[in-house]
Design a protein around this motif. Structure first.
Motif: not given
Length: 240
Positions: A189-199
């Motif tokens: 979340d601290a790297k908004p330039e890298i799209d991420s998804y966590v579930k």
């Protein structure tokens, strides 16, 4: 140390299963599925049981049905972990099959795939394979990654990832418990330039996406949910 979760539900190994075929890529025996003319490639990195389990090949076939050329390399070069061989403890086996060697195996495979015309490569790692998949995202050898019920992945490694990454974790998992997965999310979340998804999937355990009971409707449903998210992630980041 690695606990019993990693050894739960060991699969039956069967090199003849799947609708794909065996071939050699960069000197590594691999199961491949899908049209070789597809310009988008997915590399699946197995858990400790290697590239022969029927369920893993079924996943590869499923991903291939979405327009990908899918490669499942034998990262252990004919020596997957054998749960029935009590003379070789898992931690001893892991010393000979670590993520550094995983990268050494993966790099020439990915380079060979790109030389043959792959315009983009995604990677998914299950359990043991998650750390190699994560490191490939750090080196940017791939364009997108998914890690499923990861084992041995560190916060610093997640912090270093430079490609879109999805993390699919289990509620009941001592290797990557929810507390650790939430730290992964904070870092991403601290790297908004890298799209991420966590579930974090409720009421499932380590290995649920690749070592499930195909006769258990709930287990099948839970695994399919994860597979769908994985495929959608690759569609989002590779089919541009």
């Amino acid at each position: 140390m690695v606990g019993s979760e990693c050894l739960a539900n060991p699969p039956i190994l069967n090199a003849s299963t799947g609708v794909g075929y065996l071939t050699n890529i960069a000197g590594v025996n691999s199961y491949v599925s899908g049209s070789p003319l597809a310009i988008l490639t997915i590399v699946l990195i197995s858990d400790i049981f290697g590239f022969e389990p029927p369920l893993l090949r079924k996943i590869a076939d499923k991903v291939a049905n979405h327009g990908y050329f899918v490669v499942v390399p034998d990262f252990f070069h004919g020596e997957p972990y054998n749960a029935e061989n009590a003379s070789r403890p898992l931690n001893s086996w892991l010393k000979d099959h670590n993520s550094t060697k995983g990268i050494e195996t993966a790099k020439p495979i990915i380079e060979a795939l790109k030389r043959k015309g792959a315009s983009a490569v995604g990677v998914a790692g299950f359990c043991w394979g998650a750390r190699t998949a994560t490191k490939l995202g750090i080196t940017k050898l791939v364009e997108a990654s998914v890690i499923l019920h990861p084992s041995s992945v560190t916060v610093d490694e997640i912090r270093g990832v430079e490609v879109p990454i999805a993390i699919l974790a289990a509620e009941h998992d001592s290797f990557s418990p929810p507390k650790l997965i939430k730290k992964f999310k904070q870092v991403l979340d601290a790297k908004p330039e890298i799209d991420s998804y966590v579930k974090i999937f409720a009421n499932v355990s380590h290995g649920w996406t690749v070592r499930y009971d195909p006769n258990d409707p709930k287990a099948v449903k839970d695994a399919r949910k994860a597979h769908k998210i994985m495929i959608n992630w690759f569609d989002r980041h590779l089919k541009k």
